[in-house]
Write an enzyme that holds these catalytic residues in place. Sequence first.
Site, short mmCIF file in Angstrom:
data_model
loop_
_atom_site.label_atom_id
_atom_site.label_comp_id
_atom_site.label_asym_id
_atom_site.label_seq_id
_atom_site.Cartn_x
_atom_site.Cartn_y
_atom_site.Cartn_z
N GLY A 9 0.72 -1.08 -0.03
CA GLY A 9 0.15 -0.07 0.08
C GLY A 9 0.86 1.26 0.15
O GLY A 9 1.67 1.54 0.81
N PHE A 12 -1.55 6.83 2.79
CA PHE A 12 -0.75 7.65 3.70
C PHE A 12 0.28 6.81 4.67
O PHE A 12 1.22 7.25 4.99
CB PHE A 12 -1.83 8.17 4.63
CG PHE A 12 -2.45 9.30 3.91
CD1 PHE A 12 -1.81 10.64 3.78
CD2 PHE A 12 -3.69 9.57 3.50
CE1 PHE A 12 -2.44 11.50 3.10
CE2 PHE A 12 -4.22 10.36 2.83
CZ PHE A 12 -3.65 11.59 2.65
N GLY A 13 -0.13 5.58 5.17
CA GLY A 13 0.90 4.88 6.02
C GLY A 13 1.73 4.01 5.22
O GLY A 13 2.80 4.39 5.72
N VAL A 77 -1.87 -7.20 -4.66
CA VAL A 77 -1.61 -8.27 -3.56
C VAL A 77 -2.92 -9.28 -3.36
O VAL A 77 -3.94 -8.84 -2.85
CB VAL A 77 -1.32 -7.60 -2.26
CG1 VAL A 77 -0.98 -8.73 -0.86
CG2 VAL A 77 -0.11 -6.73 -2.28
N GLU A 174 -18.80 18.07 3.44
CA GLU A 174 -17.91 18.48 2.34
C GLU A 174 -18.88 18.55 0.85
O GLU A 174 -19.12 19.54 0.34
CB GLU A 174 -16.72 17.96 2.22
CG GLU A 174 -15.57 18.41 3.14
CD GLU A 174 -14.32 17.47 3.22
OE1 GLU A 174 -13.71 17.92 4.15
OE2 GLU A 174 -14.40 16.42 2.62
N ASP A 312 -5.89 2.37 8.49
CA ASP A 312 -7.53 2.17 8.44
C ASP A 312 -7.70 0.83 8.39
O ASP A 312 -9.02 0.11 8.58
CB ASP A 312 -8.14 2.61 6.78
CG ASP A 312 -8.18 4.06 7.01
OD1 ASP A 312 -8.06 4.72 7.98
OD2 ASP A 312 -8.79 4.52 6.01
N ALA A 330 -6.00 10.50 8.07
CA ALA A 330 -4.65 10.14 7.66
C ALA A 330 -3.67 10.26 8.72
O ALA A 330 -2.54 9.73 8.68
CB ALA A 330 -4.41 11.38 6.69
N GLN A 331 -3.80 11.17 9.79
CA GLN A 331 -2.69 11.17 10.78
C GLN A 331 -2.16 9.99 11.52
O GLN A 331 -1.17 9.63 11.53
CB GLN A 331 -2.99 12.34 11.77
CG GLN A 331 -2.69 13.73 11.25
CD GLN A 331 -1.08 13.82 11.20
OE1 GLN A 331 -0.25 13.20 11.69
NE2 GLN A 331 -0.56 14.48 10.23
#
Length: 457
Positions: A9, A12-13, A77, A174, A312, A330-331
Amino acid sequence: VHHRIVIIGGGFGGLAAAKELRDPAVQVTLVDRRNFHLFQPLLYQVATGSLSPGEIASPLRGVLKHHPNTSVMMAEVLGVDVDRRRVILGHQATAARSELPYDSLIVAAGARHSFFGNDRWESFAPGMKTVEDALQIRRRMVMAFEAAELETDPGRRREWLNFVVVGAGPTGVELAGQIAEIARYTLRKNFRRIDPRDASVMLVEAADRVLPPYSPDLSASAQRSLERLGVTMMLATTVVDIDAESVTVRPPEGPAVRIGARTKIWAAGVQASPLARALASATGAELDRAGRVTVEPDLTLPGHPEVFVIGDMNRVSDGRGGVQPWPGVAQPAIQEGRYAAVTALARIDGERSTKPFRYDDKGSLATIGRLSAVADVRGARFAGAPAWLAWLFVHILFLIGLENRLAVLSRWAISFVSHGRGQLLITGEQAAEHAGRAAATSTPLDAELTSTMARRT
Ligand SMILES: Cc1cc2nc3c(=O)[nH]c(=O)nc-3n(C[C@H](O)[C@H](O)[C@H](O)COP(=O)(O)OP(=O)(O)OC[C@H]3O[C@@H](n4cnc5c(N)ncnc54)[C@H](O)[C@@H]3O)c2cc1C
């Protein structure tokens, strides 16, 4: 022989881990089914025509080109053999399979939206997770205004002008705010038979307030901003059915109500990558209802200190029989990616006791529209223009690549002055299909046009 680290992946991570692993002592392979990192927090701006996909995506090879110890592999994967320490890959171009051996593994395959068991709703109410999802939503939304302009029956026209967003988390808020702005400002004077300001945007939420994870005062502020834009709130309301022409909801009191609406967008609920389930069943780790695997306080699978599962896909054990309450944003994914990389390197160096992962909560931001947002930054809660500026700053800061930052900043500046959105295009195969289908069927307007042409010839 180098220690081999495989990262699954490039979100973000995974990307945060890869950046941290720029170390000649390790040989890193980052595998992703896409050749790019996607900045999901701005995906809704692609769906609503403010930005183009390339402005919020960065090719992974480019991002990691200065990491000579890292190679990028574009592949699907299919599974992980934790006993033999191998990742099973499917190659998209050739449909061939292969195995990739590892000494340490970092799994960061993220999540997708969940329809809570009602998967057939997906074709009527797309969720938003990929570039394709966002472009599909854009196509449906713009197409709805086009169809309304051509529709002669007032009831059917209403269906085209009703937009229902399901889920009032940050993405739903949003989207609802942006669609309302498009109808009110961007498309003003664009049509001759309809007034886009007649569009009705409805936001359905099962909880009794918008932005449920935020404090009640920020929820109330977000709700007021949405109402000022003309968004209709349907709180404490659940969706019970969705089809091509409508959505049926159950309000807090009274019977279920059917709302005629052609455009529905799903922004409720996520489900972790199926790899989480596979890893849980291979190692005996727990799986929750959202398909997330419970990892140890050091983010590894029980009995497998060499396999980290981050972002996630996981829930983190607090070491006392409970789990940490960290949100799926994300953080935590970025911080977990860095932690997994540093911990893997420390273990290669022979360090046995590593500190458990601690999340440093920097706060949350959600935007509703022009000069309107809510912020909760380390306990300081504020709304309106200051929150909107904070949101703007953070998103530009975290966007990957200088080129994207400059492009997005200049687009936002132009849109701010003009209320315009340069990307409200109907593109893609389905758009062409729509045109083909319309040509094959005779609508009253087609008939009118054909007879006018026949009279002329
Ligand atoms: C529309 C939207 C808006 C959001 N807005 C915000 C926001 O404003 N702020 C915020 O903090 N968070 C936001 N989030 C949440 C945030 O994007 C996620 O929490 C974050 O992306 C999680 O990071 P991750 O590394 O776990 O997964 P991801 O970033 O999703 O990365 C997963 C990667 O794995 C790859 N992958 C998955 N399965 C496979 C496979 N089988 N084979 C190969 N590759 C695979 C994917 O292609 C992807 O690149 C938003 C999410 C969405 C969908």
